[in-house]
Scaffold this active site. Structure first.
Site, mmCIF file in Angstrom:
data_model
loop_
_atom_site.group_PDB
_atom_site.id
_atom_site.type_symbol
_atom_site.label_atom_id
_atom_site.label_comp_id
_atom_site.label_asym_id
_atom_site.label_seq_id
_atom_site.Cartn_x
_atom_site.Cartn_y
_atom_site.Cartn_z
ATOM 1 C CE LYS A 106 -3.447 2.325 2.853
ATOM 2 N NZ LYS A 106 -4.403 2.224 3.950
ATOM 3 C CD GLU B 170 9.243 -5.926 7.237
ATOM 4 O OE1 GLU B 170 8.901 -4.859 6.676
ATOM 5 O OE2 GLU B 170 9.181 -6.102 8.476
ATOM 6 N N GLY C 116 -4.905 -1.824 4.924
ATOM 7 C CA GLY C 116 -4.126 -2.966 4.424
ATOM 8 C C GLY C 116 -4.808 -4.298 4.701
ATOM 9 N NE ARG C 117 -6.578 -3.631 10.815
ATOM 10 C CZ ARG C 117 -5.873 -2.520 10.964
ATOM 11 N NH1 ARG C 117 -4.695 -2.390 10.375
ATOM 12 N NH2 ARG C 117 -6.334 -1.514 11.687
ATOM 13 C CD GLU D 184 -1.912 -4.375 11.348
ATOM 14 O OE1 GLU D 184 -2.543 -4.237 10.288
ATOM 15 O OE2 GLU D 184 -0.683 -4.603 11.360
ATOM 16 C CG HIS E 199 -5.653 -36.104 16.665
ATOM 17 N ND1 HIS E 199 -5.852 -37.320 17.277
ATOM 18 C CD2 HIS E 199 -6.642 -35.950 15.765
ATOM 19 C CE1 HIS E 199 -6.918 -37.897 16.742
ATOM 20 N NE2 HIS E 199 -7.426 -37.088 15.823
ATOM 21 C CE LYS F 289 5.709 -0.930 10.136
ATOM 22 N NZ LYS F 289 4.786 -0.197 9.279
HETATM 23 O O1 F6P Z 1 3.129 -2.553 9.702
HETATM 24 C C1 F6P Z 1 1.823 -2.976 9.590
HETATM 25 C C2 F6P Z 1 1.334 -2.729 8.206
HETATM 26 O O2 F6P Z 1 1.225 -1.375 7.977
HETATM 27 C C3 F6P Z 1 0.005 -3.425 7.960
HETATM 28 O O3 F6P Z 1 -1.071 -2.714 8.441
HETATM 29 C C4 F6P Z 1 0.038 -3.586 6.497
HETATM 30 O O4 F6P Z 1 -0.917 -4.498 6.031
HETATM 31 C C5 F6P Z 1 1.461 -4.036 6.295
HETATM 32 O O5 F6P Z 1 2.202 -3.285 7.234
HETATM 33 C C6 F6P Z 1 2.031 -3.853 4.921
HETATM 34 O O6 F6P Z 1 1.980 -2.518 4.526
HETATM 35 P P1 F6P Z 1 2.162 -2.116 3.013
HETATM 36 O O7 F6P Z 1 1.058 -2.713 2.230
HETATM 37 O O8 F6P Z 1 2.138 -0.616 2.994
HETATM 38 O O9 F6P Z 1 3.500 -2.643 2.541
#
Ligand code: F6P
Length: 549
Positions: free
Chosen positions: A211, A217, A272-273, A358, A389, A513
């Site tokens: 987003k 990452e 995002g979620r 979240e 199990h 972060k």
């Molecule tokens: O750090 C949490 C977050 O902002 C989530 O809410 C989001 O889904 C995820 O990181 C990834 O964010 P992006 O889509 O901006 O890479």
């Protein structure tokens, strides 16, 4: 009194009435509740779309449900719901509208944000995704060397990974089996390594999903993926045919080197979620095809409409949200298990963890004050029967109250062989047996009647009285998946509304972060980093020594 004029939740008469009612109910037994009402099994059920929802095995009476609905009315859950659907900026800490429901609005709907109807933009992106997905699926979109694309690697994390990765798994039976789909999220290089090690770069398309397009990452993995591709294809021009982006941030996408013509847009009013039914679902659309994707959106819409219009007594997301509040706030339950009886739903609970935790893992209310009541639960679970199990022992005979959702399907997926389809009844027999055992247990007398020696009777007794919701659908289809996800989205909404928290921000992830960025030079260069506490300093030193630096 709150800054927004609301009485603090735990001081409202509705809350107090619930607390009193809880005391009066004491340790009411499901056995008693069923004995007192022969119609409970079929009466305490609701339907929404294809979903049959049984809430009879809950520690509630008609009075409980009425009092919970009164709490929802007092906290104006439906008022906030309407404001969300109208596009008001209910995400106050980020000053944003919350309009994932517009992502599945029909083409002729009107949903305005700041006076602009956003629905045409939603459908323009869906159309662009459709065209692209069709081109990739048909082989018309080729890689740099002219070879057909066979592998799709989605690079993203959090909402830009969990949604498409979960839905791909859920709908595997609907996917193009001639293609390979992988999802890379972890900044641990092994994730990307394992995802691409057996792939032909000339036939691989990377979908970089972010987003913000600033997530460390994702940017790191995307950079490494580009390196992997260019090492094999040896030409920078290859990026245009092997990388597309899903983002709200065109500037950053361009800065990364992806042509914005190959970018699929979404907007800041999609959390995002809550985003896998937006452009973030491109990998899924390529996997299942645009028609199936739209069927899934139709499923979301069925539940959106239900949530928007059904009266409180029949409103399933409202009911599920309120049941969670009943256990979390009036029974001290700390967690909530989601136990799907479908192997295809193996990632469903992990997806729900982000959606729920979240959204509602907050101790500060919308008014900026600390709440004085429990908020979001720990959400966990894996598919039955595997869990039976492993950890079900604790649910049955442990010391914790763990409300659980059981999700099952009447028919197995069509693709299975007849022999494997025949196993479905056994799977579902377990499904029904577990909720029965959890609810009604086994009394000491019943155990004795089986001839069990007296010293073993306590061990073999099941107290029961463990509350569950059963959600039963005819079959796992794209529409049913959309219905399930929308159901949980709105359930989470209801709880956030009652607890008076902003379910749509996630400031709690920021500190980690910032600190990671600060610590990194200490690891790589041994830099003297200011502000490290004594424990972290010692750990960094141990790490460097073990790493041989
Ligand atoms: O750090 C949490 C977050 O902002 C989530 O809410 C989001 O889904 C995820 O990181 C990834 O964010 P992006 O889509 O901006 O890479």
């Amino acid at each position: 009194m709150n800054a927004d004029g609301r009485t603090r939740l735990n001081q409202t008469s509705e809350w107090t009435a619930l607390a009193k009612h809880r005391e009066e109910l004491g340790d009411v037994q499901l056995r008693e509740l069923f004995a007192a009402d022969s119609g409970r099994g079929s009466g305490y059920t609701l339907r929404v779309g294809d979903l049959y929802v049984d809430y009879s095995k809950h520690l509630v009476t008609d009075d409980t449900l009425r009092l919970l609905r009164e709490l929802a009315a007092a906290t104006d859950v439906f008022g906030l719901r309407d404001a969300m659907f109208r596009g008001e900026r209910i995400n106050t800490t980020e000053d944003r509208a919350v309009l994932h429901t517009a992502l599945r609005a029909p083409r002729d709907a009107v949903v305005e944000v700041d006076g602009e109807n956003v629905v045409p933009r939603v459908h323009a992106v869906l159309d662009k995704m459709t065209e692209f997905a069709d081109r990739v699926r048909s082989g018309e979109w080729t890689g740099h060397t002219g070879k057909r694309i066979r592998n799709i690697v989605n690079i993203g994390i959090g909402g830009s990974d969990l949604g498409p990765a979960m839905a791909y798994e859920v709908l595997r039976a609907y996917t193009d089996r001639s293609m390979t789909f992988r999802f890379v999220s972890n900044v641990d290089g092994s994730d990307l390594h394992e995802a691409v090690r057996d792939l032909d770069p000339a036939q691989t398309l990377f979908i970089v999903a972010s987003k913000t397009f600033t997530t460390i990452e994702t940017v790191t993995n995307a950079t490494s993926a580009r390196g992997w591709l260019l090492e094999a294809l040896g030409d920078d021009a290859a990026v245009a045919k092997h990388f597309v982006a899903l983002s709200t941030n065109a500037e950053k996408v361009a800065a990364f080197g992806i042509d914005t013509a190959n970018m699929f847009e979404f907007w800041d009013w999609v959390g995002g979620r809550y985003s896998y039914d937006s452009a973030i679902g491109l990998s899924l659309m390529i996997a299942i095809g645009p028609d199936r994707f739209r069927e899934m959106l139709d499923g979301f819409r069925i539940v959106d409409e239900h949530f928007r219009t059904a009266p409180a007594e029949a409103n399933v997301p409202l009911l599920l949200g309120l049941l969670g509040i009943w256990y979390g706030n009036f029974h001290d339950a700390q967690s909530h298990a989601v136990l799907p009886y479908s192997h295809y739903l193996s990632k469903f609970t992990a997806y729900l963890q982000q959606l729920d935790m979240e959204s509602n893992g907050k101790y500060v209310g919308r008014d900026g004050r600390e709440v004085e009541w429990q908020t979001g639960p720990v959400v966990w679970g894996t598919p039955g029967t595997n869990g039976q199990h492993a950890y079900y022992q604790l649910i049955h005979q442990g010391t914790k109250l763990i409300p659980a959702d059981f999700i099952g399907f009447a028919r197995p997926v069509a693709e299975l062989s007849d022999e494997l389809k025949a196993q479905h009844d056994l799977l579902m027999a377990n499904f029904f047996a577990q909720t029965q055992a959890l609810a009604f247990g086994k009394t000491p007398d019943e155990v004795r009647a089986e001839g069990v020696p007296e010293e073993l009777v306590p061990h073999k007794t099941f107290r029961g009285n463990h509350p569950t919701t059963t959600i039963l659908a005819p079959e796992l289809t794209p529409s049913v998946l959309g219905q399930l996800v929308a159901l949980y989205e709105h359930k989470v909404f209801v709880q956030g509304a009652v607890w008076n928290i902003d379910s749509f921000d996630q400031w709690g992830v920021e500190l980690g972060k910032v600190l990671a960025k600060r610590v990194e030079p200490a690891l790589t260069e041994g830099a003297e980093v200011e502000g490290l506490d004594a424990s972290t300093k010692a750990l960094v030193a141990a790490y460097r020594e073990l790493r041989g630096r």
